[in-house]
Design a protein around this motif. Structure first.
Motif, short mmCIF file in Angstrom:
data_model
loop_
_atom_site.label_atom_id
_atom_site.label_comp_id
_atom_site.label_asym_id
_atom_site.label_seq_id
_atom_site.Cartn_x
_atom_site.Cartn_y
_atom_site.Cartn_z
N VAL A 142 0.67 -6.97 -25.38
CA VAL A 142 0.14 -8.19 -24.78
C VAL A 142 -0.59 -7.82 -23.49
N ILE A 143 -1.83 -8.25 -23.38
CA ILE A 143 -2.60 -8.00 -22.15
C ILE A 143 -2.20 -9.07 -21.14
N ARG A 144 -1.63 -8.61 -20.04
CA ARG A 144 -1.16 -9.51 -18.98
C ARG A 144 -2.22 -9.63 -17.90
N ARG A 145 -2.86 -10.76 -17.81
CA ARG A 145 -3.90 -10.99 -16.80
C ARG A 145 -3.29 -11.37 -15.45
N ASP A 146 -1.98 -11.58 -15.41
CA ASP A 146 -1.30 -11.90 -14.15
C ASP A 146 -0.71 -10.66 -13.47
N ILE A 147 -0.87 -9.51 -14.11
CA ILE A 147 -0.38 -8.25 -13.57
C ILE A 147 -1.51 -7.24 -13.63
N ALA A 148 -1.76 -6.59 -12.50
CA ALA A 148 -2.80 -5.57 -12.44
C ALA A 148 -2.18 -4.20 -12.36
N VAL A 149 -2.79 -3.24 -13.05
CA VAL A 149 -2.45 -1.83 -12.89
C VAL A 149 -3.40 -1.32 -11.82
N LEU A 150 -2.85 -0.69 -10.80
CA LEU A 150 -3.61 -0.30 -9.63
C LEU A 150 -3.44 1.19 -9.35
N PHE A 151 -4.56 1.90 -9.22
CA PHE A 151 -4.52 3.32 -8.87
C PHE A 151 -4.14 3.44 -7.40
N VAL A 152 -3.14 4.31 -7.10
CA VAL A 152 -2.67 4.46 -5.72
C VAL A 152 -2.80 5.88 -5.18
N GLY A 153 -3.30 6.80 -5.96
CA GLY A 153 -3.60 8.13 -5.45
C GLY A 153 -2.55 9.18 -5.68
N ASP A 154 -1.30 8.90 -5.31
CA ASP A 154 -0.27 9.93 -5.48
C ASP A 154 1.12 9.30 -5.58
N GLU A 155 2.08 10.12 -5.93
CA GLU A 155 3.46 9.66 -6.12
C GLU A 155 4.08 9.14 -4.83
N ALA A 156 3.74 9.74 -3.70
CA ALA A 156 4.31 9.30 -2.42
C ALA A 156 3.89 7.86 -2.12
N GLU A 157 2.61 7.55 -2.31
CA GLU A 157 2.13 6.19 -2.07
C GLU A 157 2.76 5.22 -3.07
N LYS A 158 2.87 5.66 -4.30
CA LYS A 158 3.50 4.83 -5.33
C LYS A 158 4.93 4.46 -4.92
N VAL A 214 -7.40 -3.37 -3.81
CA VAL A 214 -8.45 -2.99 -4.75
C VAL A 214 -9.47 -2.08 -4.08
N THR A 215 -9.81 -2.37 -2.84
CA THR A 215 -10.75 -1.52 -2.11
C THR A 215 -10.17 -0.13 -1.89
N ASP A 216 -8.90 -0.05 -1.53
CA ASP A 216 -8.25 1.26 -1.37
C ASP A 216 -8.27 2.05 -2.67
N ALA A 217 -7.97 1.38 -3.79
CA ALA A 217 -7.98 2.05 -5.09
C ALA A 217 -9.39 2.56 -5.41
N TRP A 218 -10.39 1.73 -5.16
CA TRP A 218 -11.79 2.11 -5.39
C TRP A 218 -12.15 3.33 -4.54
N GLN A 219 -11.76 3.31 -3.26
CA GLN A 219 -12.10 4.41 -2.35
C GLN A 219 -11.50 5.73 -2.81
N MET A 220 -10.33 5.67 -3.43
CA MET A 220 -9.70 6.90 -3.92
C MET A 220 -10.37 7.44 -5.17
N ARG A 221 -11.12 6.61 -5.87
CA ARG A 221 -11.74 7.03 -7.13
C ARG A 221 -13.24 7.30 -7.02
N VAL A 222 -13.89 6.74 -6.02
CA VAL A 222 -15.35 6.89 -5.92
C VAL A 222 -15.69 8.32 -5.47
N PRO A 223 -16.64 8.97 -6.14
CA PRO A 223 -17.04 10.32 -5.75
C PRO A 223 -17.73 10.32 -4.38
N ASP A 224 -17.65 11.44 -3.69
CA ASP A 224 -18.28 11.56 -2.37
C ASP A 224 -19.76 11.22 -2.41
#
Length: 124
Positions: free
Chosen positions: A48-64, A103-113
């Protein structure tokens, strides 16, 4: 309290973001996902695709771990995400400012230099 439409507005306001067609939402920068809707899997049932829950990239295990331990009402994880730098975010538990920050933090961790410079110049 935010929803999937707010995620869409915030993500698409970030330079070089691409929305991938899905039953929920799925946003990437340079072919790297940074926020998408949670595909909940319960054994013996269809996904089931849950539109009320987002999966968010956080960079590393410590931040998670910091997010999971610091704000367990907002962030959680699931067995399929063990060992991955991803948290699950309960959208109704945050306001627009917090969503924008996350969301901006997640984007910043994924965007190439190469795409980090002036967004207007990058499109030329």
């Amino acid at each position: 309290m935010v929803d999937a439409d707010d995620v869409r507005r915030v993500a698409l306001a970030l330079p070089h973001t691409v929305e991938i067609a899905s039953d929920g939402f799925d946003f990437r920068v340079a072919d790297k996902g940074f926020v998408w809707s949670y595909p909940e899997r319960i054994p013996g049932r269809p996904r089931v695709i849950r539109r009320d829950i987002a999966v968010l990239f956080v960079g590393d295990e410590a931040e998670k771990q910091a997010l999971l331990l610091g704000e367990p009402d907002i962030f959680f994880t699931a067995p399929g995400y063990d060992g991955l730098p991803l948290v699950l975010l309960r959208l109704p538990m945050v306001d627009l400012d917090r969503l924008t920050e996350l969301v901006t933090d997640a984007w910043q961790m994924r965007v190439p230099d190469a795409l980090r410079g002036d967004p207007a110049a990058a499109g030329k």
